[in-house]
Design a protein around this motif. Structure first.
Motif, mmCIF file in Angstrom:
data_model
loop_
_atom_site.group_PDB
_atom_site.id
_atom_site.type_symbol
_atom_site.label_atom_id
_atom_site.label_comp_id
_atom_site.label_asym_id
_atom_site.label_seq_id
_atom_site.Cartn_x
_atom_site.Cartn_y
_atom_site.Cartn_z
ATOM 1 N N ASP A 151 0.863 -1.184 0.000
ATOM 2 C CA ASP A 151 0.000 0.000 0.000
ATOM 3 C C ASP A 151 0.900 1.235 0.000
ATOM 4 O O ASP A 151 1.565 1.525 0.996
ATOM 5 C CB ASP A 151 -0.892 -0.021 1.242
ATOM 6 C CG ASP A 151 -1.892 1.133 1.287
ATOM 7 O OD1 ASP A 151 -1.580 2.218 0.750
ATOM 8 O OD2 ASP A 151 -2.973 0.961 1.886
ATOM 9 N N TYR A 152 0.922 1.965 -1.111
ATOM 10 C CA TYR A 152 1.836 3.102 -1.237
ATOM 11 C C TYR A 152 1.535 4.192 -0.217
ATOM 12 O O TYR A 152 2.452 4.852 0.282
ATOM 13 C CB TYR A 152 1.769 3.682 -2.652
ATOM 14 C CG TYR A 152 2.751 4.813 -2.884
ATOM 15 C CD1 TYR A 152 4.117 4.636 -2.660
ATOM 16 C CD2 TYR A 152 2.314 6.063 -3.333
ATOM 17 C CE1 TYR A 152 5.025 5.666 -2.868
ATOM 18 C CE2 TYR A 152 3.211 7.099 -3.549
ATOM 19 C CZ TYR A 152 4.563 6.895 -3.310
ATOM 20 O OH TYR A 152 5.454 7.922 -3.517
ATOM 21 N N ASN A 153 0.271 4.390 0.117
ATOM 22 C CA ASN A 153 -0.068 5.393 1.121
ATOM 23 C C ASN A 153 0.574 5.043 2.463
ATOM 24 O O ASN A 153 1.118 5.914 3.156
ATOM 25 C CB ASN A 153 -1.584 5.501 1.283
ATOM 26 C CG ASN A 153 -1.978 6.555 2.309
ATOM 27 O OD1 ASN A 153 -1.596 7.717 2.203
ATOM 28 N ND2 ASN A 153 -2.748 6.152 3.316
ATOM 29 N N LEU A 156 4.273 5.783 2.391
ATOM 30 C CA LEU A 156 4.551 7.195 2.636
ATOM 31 C C LEU A 156 4.386 7.549 4.111
ATOM 32 O O LEU A 156 5.146 8.352 4.661
ATOM 33 C CB LEU A 156 3.624 8.069 1.788
ATOM 34 C CG LEU A 156 3.888 8.112 0.283
ATOM 35 C CD1 LEU A 156 2.806 8.934 -0.413
ATOM 36 C CD2 LEU A 156 5.263 8.692 -0.020
ATOM 37 N N ILE A 157 3.391 6.959 4.761
ATOM 38 C CA ILE A 157 3.155 7.225 6.185
ATOM 39 C C ILE A 157 4.376 6.836 7.012
ATOM 40 O O ILE A 157 4.863 7.618 7.843
ATOM 41 C CB ILE A 157 1.905 6.464 6.681
ATOM 42 C CG1 ILE A 157 0.633 7.163 6.179
ATOM 43 C CG2 ILE A 157 1.891 6.361 8.211
ATOM 44 C CD1 ILE A 157 -0.644 6.402 6.477
ATOM 45 N N LEU A 158 4.897 5.638 6.774
ATOM 46 C CA LEU A 158 6.062 5.204 7.547
ATOM 47 C C LEU A 158 7.317 5.973 7.138
ATOM 48 O O LEU A 158 8.175 6.253 7.982
ATOM 49 C CB LEU A 158 6.282 3.701 7.387
ATOM 50 C CG LEU A 158 5.338 2.802 8.177
ATOM 51 C CD1 LEU A 158 5.806 1.348 8.117
ATOM 52 C CD2 LEU A 158 5.240 3.246 9.632
ATOM 53 N N ALA A 159 7.431 6.319 5.862
ATOM 54 C CA ALA A 159 8.580 7.121 5.430
ATOM 55 C C ALA A 159 8.588 8.444 6.190
ATOM 56 O O ALA A 159 9.633 8.894 6.677
ATOM 57 C CB ALA A 159 8.522 7.369 3.926
ATOM 58 N N GLN A 160 7.424 9.070 6.313
ATOM 59 C CA GLN A 160 7.334 10.328 7.059
ATOM 60 C C GLN A 160 7.678 10.112 8.527
ATOM 61 O O GLN A 160 8.436 10.892 9.122
ATOM 62 C CB GLN A 160 5.928 10.921 6.952
ATOM 63 C CG GLN A 160 5.774 12.212 7.761
ATOM 64 C CD GLN A 160 4.362 12.762 7.748
ATOM 65 O OE1 GLN A 160 3.723 12.815 6.700
ATOM 66 N NE2 GLN A 160 3.863 13.170 8.913
ATOM 67 N N ALA A 161 7.141 9.057 9.119
ATOM 68 C CA ALA A 161 7.409 8.783 10.532
ATOM 69 C C ALA A 161 8.896 8.553 10.779
ATOM 70 O O ALA A 161 9.469 9.073 11.754
ATOM 71 C CB ALA A 161 6.603 7.571 10.995
ATOM 72 N N GLN A 200 10.122 16.900 2.325
ATOM 73 C CA GLN A 200 9.636 16.451 1.026
ATOM 74 C C GLN A 200 8.569 15.369 1.164
ATOM 75 O O GLN A 200 7.525 15.422 0.515
ATOM 76 C CB GLN A 200 10.789 15.936 0.170
ATOM 77 C CG GLN A 200 10.358 15.276 -1.141
ATOM 78 C CD GLN A 200 9.556 16.200 -2.052
ATOM 79 O OE1 GLN A 200 9.652 17.421 -1.924
ATOM 80 N NE2 GLN A 200 8.778 15.631 -2.949
ATOM 81 N N VAL A 201 8.828 14.375 2.011
ATOM 82 C CA VAL A 201 7.861 13.284 2.170
ATOM 83 C C VAL A 201 6.553 13.818 2.742
ATOM 84 O O VAL A 201 5.462 13.406 2.328
ATOM 85 C CB VAL A 201 8.435 12.166 3.064
ATOM 86 C CG1 VAL A 201 7.373 11.106 3.347
ATOM 87 C CG2 VAL A 201 9.646 11.519 2.395
ATOM 88 N N ARG A 202 6.641 14.749 3.674
ATOM 89 C CA ARG A 202 5.429 15.341 4.237
ATOM 90 C C ARG A 202 4.615 16.035 3.146
ATOM 91 O O ARG A 202 3.384 15.927 3.098
ATOM 92 C CB ARG A 202 5.794 16.330 5.348
ATOM 93 C CG ARG A 202 6.399 15.683 6.590
ATOM 94 C CD ARG A 202 6.846 16.730 7.601
ATOM 95 N NE ARG A 202 5.700 17.495 8.069
ATOM 96 C CZ ARG A 202 4.839 17.059 8.986
ATOM 97 N NH1 ARG A 202 5.001 15.878 9.536
ATOM 98 N NH2 ARG A 202 3.826 17.807 9.348
#
Length: 271
Positions: A151-153, A156-161, A200-202
């Motif tokens: 799940d790409y969303n 992104l959530i974990l990348a931001q975290a 950027q990720v945010r």
């Protein structure tokens, strides 16, 4: 080329903003690619640190031992966080169909940075006479709470975290590496690169590039520890909310993350 100057150059906004053309980003990556690869080789980094970080003097044997322990403990913590990010992006990029083509350039560059950070920290620890910790075994589902590689969303959530954790953790450890000016400079420059990643990720998640009021921005409750304390508005005895409002007042200053809190967050993804 000095690896730190290179990382700073590669962290320029054009690599991490969608407004920059893909051609510009690819062209610049190509120009720096060979230098980045050469500079990221652990041997080269080890040579850099062996003639600088290791040479930093200590005042007394007892004080030197205590300072070294504080210094190397901080670097070991940073290494765990970099191991985590490096493996996360490596798996993400190698998972077919996960990352949209339009976003791959961003994550390829972030991944290169994380890989270089791992090599740098390992070589720095070695140059200081300390064996770098082994890479932990990671579970990026955190026991089934997340499915980031389907799940790409959620990816992104974990990348931001992870990036937000890294930014706060590096700032929190700055005082523990002040005994060695070379390492302090390196840590602050890596902190700057991590901050660009986080911003950027945010923005890729349609959030602001900064944190307000301990609100990660449409993040699941499992990530709350990453943002705990970011709602602080009292700075040097002054309530910044009085003049600017709580949201702006809290956003104006990044709060540190203690070493134990950073380790606790990382442990959620370690088997």
């Amino acid at each position: 080329m000095n690896i730190l100057r290179l990382l700073d150059k590669l962290s320029h906004d054009q690599f991490f903003t969608k407004e920059a053309s893909r051609l510009e980003a690819i062209t610049d990556i190509s120009l720096f690619g060979k230098k980045a690869a050469k500079a990221a080789v652990p041997l080269g980094l080890g040579t850099l640190m062996a003639t600088s970080a290791k040479a930093e003097p200590t005042k007394t044997a007892l004080t030197g031992t205590a300072l070294k322990s504080t210094l190397t403990d901080a670097l070991q913590l940073a290494l765990v966080l970099e191991y985590l990010e490096n493996e996360y992006y490596s798996i993400g990029l190698s998972t077919p169909g996960l990352i949209p083509n339009g976003d791959r350039t961003v994550f390829m560059q972030i991944s290169k940075h994380e890989s270089a950070h791992v090599g740098f920290l390992k070589s720095t620890l070695t140059s200081l006479g300390t064996t770098p910790g082994n890479k932990p075994t990671f579970d990026f589902t955190s026991g089934g709470k997340f499915m980031p590689f389907t799940d790409y969303n959620q990816f992104l959530i974990l990348a931001q975290a992870f990036e937000d954790t890294g930014v706060r953790a590096y700032k929190g450890q700055a005082g523990n590496v002040m005994s060695n000016k070379v390492v302090l400079q390196a840590a602050l420059q890596i902190h700057s690169v991590e901050a660009r990643h986080a911003s950027q990720v945010r923005r890729m998640r349609a959030n602001k590039g900064w944190i307000e009021l301990a609100d990660g921005g449409n993040m699941p409750s499992a990530t709350n520890p990453v943002y705990a304390g970011e709602d602080n508005v009292n700075q040097a005895g002054y309530n910044t909310a009085t003049l600017f409002g709580a949201a702006a007042g809290s956003a104006a200053y990044d709060e540190v993350l203690s070493g134990s809190d950073a380790q606790t967050i990382a442990s959620l993804f370690i088997v």
